[in-house]
Write a protein that holds these residues in place. Structure first.
Motif, short mmCIF file in Angstrom:
data_model
loop_
_atom_site.label_atom_id
_atom_site.label_comp_id
_atom_site.label_asym_id
_atom_site.label_seq_id
_atom_site.Cartn_x
_atom_site.Cartn_y
_atom_site.Cartn_z
N SER A 132 8.82 0.32 0.81
CA SER A 132 8.80 -0.76 -0.18
C SER A 132 7.69 -1.76 0.15
CB SER A 132 10.15 -1.47 -0.24
OG SER A 132 11.14 -0.60 -0.75
N LEU A 133 7.48 -2.03 1.44
CA LEU A 133 6.37 -2.88 1.85
C LEU A 133 5.03 -2.25 1.46
CD1 LEU A 133 7.52 -4.05 5.42
CD2 LEU A 133 7.68 -5.32 3.27
N VAL A 134 4.94 -0.94 1.60
CA VAL A 134 3.71 -0.24 1.20
C VAL A 134 3.47 -0.41 -0.30
CG1 VAL A 134 2.57 2.00 1.02
CG2 VAL A 134 3.81 1.41 3.12
N ASP A 135 4.51 -0.23 -1.10
CA ASP A 135 4.37 -0.41 -2.55
C ASP A 135 3.97 -1.84 -2.89
OD1 ASP A 135 5.03 2.23 -3.06
OD2 ASP A 135 7.16 1.82 -3.37
N PHE A 136 4.55 -2.80 -2.18
CA PHE A 136 4.16 -4.20 -2.37
C PHE A 136 2.67 -4.38 -2.11
CE2 PHE A 136 3.31 -8.49 -0.93
CZ PHE A 136 4.05 -9.28 -1.79
N GLU A 137 2.21 -3.77 -1.02
CA GLU A 137 0.81 -3.93 -0.63
C GLU A 137 -0.14 -3.27 -1.62
OE1 GLU A 137 -1.71 -5.87 2.07
OE2 GLU A 137 0.48 -5.90 1.87
N ILE A 138 0.26 -2.14 -2.18
CA ILE A 138 -0.57 -1.49 -3.19
C ILE A 138 -0.75 -2.42 -4.39
CG2 ILE A 138 -0.69 0.41 -4.85
CD1 ILE A 138 0.87 2.10 -2.75
N ALA A 139 0.35 -3.02 -4.85
CA ALA A 139 0.27 -3.94 -5.98
C ALA A 139 -0.58 -5.15 -5.63
CB ALA A 139 1.68 -4.37 -6.40
N LEU A 140 -0.40 -5.68 -4.42
CA LEU A 140 -1.18 -6.83 -3.98
C LEU A 140 -2.67 -6.50 -3.96
CD1 LEU A 140 -0.39 -9.17 -1.01
CD2 LEU A 140 -2.65 -8.17 -1.21
N LEU A 141 -3.03 -5.32 -3.45
CA LEU A 141 -4.43 -4.91 -3.41
C LEU A 141 -5.02 -4.79 -4.82
CD1 LEU A 141 -4.32 -2.34 -0.49
CD2 LEU A 141 -5.82 -4.33 -0.60
N ARG A 142 -4.25 -4.31 -5.75
CA ARG A 142 -4.71 -4.25 -7.13
C ARG A 142 -4.95 -5.66 -7.68
NH1 ARG A 142 -0.67 -0.70 -10.50
NH2 ARG A 142 -2.23 -1.17 -12.12
N GLY A 143 -4.06 -6.59 -7.33
CA GLY A 143 -4.26 -7.98 -7.72
C GLY A 143 -5.50 -8.58 -7.07
N TYR A 144 -5.75 -8.19 -5.82
CA TYR A 144 -6.92 -8.68 -5.12
C TYR A 144 -8.21 -8.21 -5.80
CZ TYR A 144 -10.23 -9.52 -1.29
OH TYR A 144 -11.30 -9.93 -0.53
N LYS A 145 -8.20 -6.98 -6.27
CA LYS A 145 -9.38 -6.46 -6.96
C LYS A 145 -9.68 -7.29 -8.21
CE LYS A 145 -11.37 -2.20 -8.83
NZ LYS A 145 -11.12 -0.78 -9.20
N THR A 175 -0.18 -0.55 9.81
CA THR A 175 0.32 0.70 9.22
C THR A 175 0.65 0.55 7.74
OG1 THR A 175 2.41 0.06 10.22
CG2 THR A 175 1.16 1.80 11.31
N VAL A 176 1.24 -0.58 7.35
CA VAL A 176 1.55 -0.80 5.93
C VAL A 176 0.27 -0.87 5.12
CG1 VAL A 176 2.52 -2.44 4.27
CG2 VAL A 176 3.75 -1.96 6.40
N TYR A 177 -0.66 -1.68 5.57
CA TYR A 177 -1.92 -1.85 4.85
C TYR A 177 -2.71 -0.55 4.76
CZ TYR A 177 -6.49 -3.75 3.58
OH TYR A 177 -7.69 -4.01 2.95
N SER A 178 -2.78 0.20 5.86
CA SER A 178 -3.58 1.42 5.86
C SER A 178 -3.01 2.45 4.89
CB SER A 178 -3.66 2.02 7.27
OG SER A 178 -2.41 2.47 7.73
N ARG A 179 -1.70 2.54 4.80
CA ARG A 179 -1.09 3.49 3.86
C ARG A 179 -1.32 3.06 2.42
NH1 ARG A 179 4.27 6.45 6.22
NH2 ARG A 179 3.47 6.82 8.32
#
Length: 380
Positions: free
Chosen positions: A259-272, A348-352
């Motif tokens: 779930s943290l990984v999914d959060f980070e994916i969404a956050l990275l999309r927001g960062y873009k 590990t969360v960020y890299s995934r």
């Protein structure tokens, strides 16, 4: 301080890549796995069972007040990225002390602010996890209207009374730098005066109670009509350093990993979106923070006559964060015997998450640039 004499906490080559991410944006800039589609997580913990579990868990995430420095999550929330990634997230507005107490007791899953606080808890044996970044740098050097001394090197600060706010990360990096440069920072060469908050620091400058102040991003901008000058940035002397981090509780990291990984994916999309579409980002952040768009532009992107002190970057910057932990010891803000933080600063969360986006869009230069930064900042 260990291995940090006259250094940048974060390599300048990588910071050039951070600036490159902003191509098309407004003026101004913005663990151990290798997140490429051909390489699996290289961390020693990559095979841990918990890293394959925790999908679809409810995440309770703390955000301090209405601060817009957590811009990528605000954008991701507004654009529906969390829902698209299957991330069940609940945001709560919390203050730092309250939020970290809740994080330490596993009543909060994440805090998007704070670095000093997290490392202080880790030093005392509480298992909190720094899993990503929020901000780099962020500390201005402010002075009053009559200050005319040119600040060029460590000796320039001799004899000055400098105000600072203890939770401000820049004051740690700055005091450690002065100490590395051979100055007595305990009143011999430089006097440091702790104050309760940033506005108290501004008032102390204007009253002549201190010479300069190490103050959080944009306080120079909002107080310039009162005669306050920005006479430098801490990063001008120390090089880039980590500021606010993404912090996870022990339970969240071990029981809600995916779930943290999914959060980070969404956050990275927001960062873009934040980096590439400021015209989209600024109105969202203005509505969220109830601040004027011009102020948000100045604080996050910079303007022709104002340099933003902080840069947003989600990368964990693991090496620099561990170096910052040693800096806290160096300025006696943590006990020198505090245990290693190696197991609690994780990438590990960020890299995934980044690896997922690279696999989805292998030709996207934005993700490739983030990958380049990641490889340089998470070697430890």
């Amino acid at each position: 301080m260990k291995d940090l004499s006259r250094r940048s906490f974060i390599g300048l080559a990588s910071m050039a890549a951070v600036s490159a991410l902003g191509a098309g944006a407004l003026t101004g800039c913005s663990g151990n796995a290798n997140p490429t589609s051909s390489t699996q997580d290289a961390s020693a913990d990559a095979d841990e069972a918990f890293m394959s579990e925790g999908k679809g868990q409810h995440l309770v995430v703390g955000r301090r007040g209405k601060l817009f420095k957590i811009a990528p999550t605000v954008i991701a929330e507004n654009m529906g990225f969390f829902e698209e990634e299957g991330c069940d997230v609940e945001f709560q507005q919390v203050e730092l002390a309250e939020g970290f107490a809740s994080l330490a007791s596993n009543n909060l899953d994440m805090m998007l602010m704070g670095t000093v606080q997290t490392l202080e808890y880790i030093a005392k044996g509480t298992p909190l996890y720094i899993m990503g970044g929020t901000v780099l740098n962020g500390t201005e050097i402010l002075a009053g209207p009559d200050f005319d001394k040119k600040l060029e090197n460590a000796d320039s600060f001799k004899g000055l009374n400098i105000a600072y706010h203890r939770p401000e990360t820049g004051q740690v990096a700055f005091r450690s730098w002065l100490k590395d440069e051979g100055l007595d920072i305990d009143g011999g060469d430089v006097t440091f005066t702790p104050l309760d908050n940033e506005q108290a620091q501004v008032e102390a400058i204007l009253k002549g109670e201190v010479d300069i102040s190490l103050t959080n991003n944009a306080f120079g901008y909002i107080n310039r009509e009162r005669g306050i000058q920005v006479v430098g940035l801490v990063k001008d002397f120390t090089g880039d350093y980590p500021c606010c981090r993404q912090n996870a509780s022990d339970v969240a990291y071990h029981e809600k990993f995916l779930s943290l990984v999914d959060f980070e994916i969404a956050l990275l999309r927001g960062y873009k979106v934040f980096r590439q579409q400021p015209d989209v980002a600024i109105p969202m952040l203005a509505e969220y923070s109830e601040q004027e768009p011009a102020y948000i532009e100045a604080a996050l992107y910079g303007t022709d006559d104002y340099e933003a002190a902080m840069q947003l970057l989600p990368d964990p910057c693991r090496d620099a964060t561990l170096a910052f932990y040693e800096a806290l010891k160096d300025v006696n803000q943590l006990d020198a015997s505090a245990p290693s933080a190696d197991d609690y600063v994780v990438d590990t969360v960020y890299s995934r998450a980044l690896n997922t986006l690279l696999e989805r869009e292998p030709d996207d230069e934005f993700w490739k640039d983030l990958e380049s930064i990641y490889k340089k900042q998470n070697v430890h």
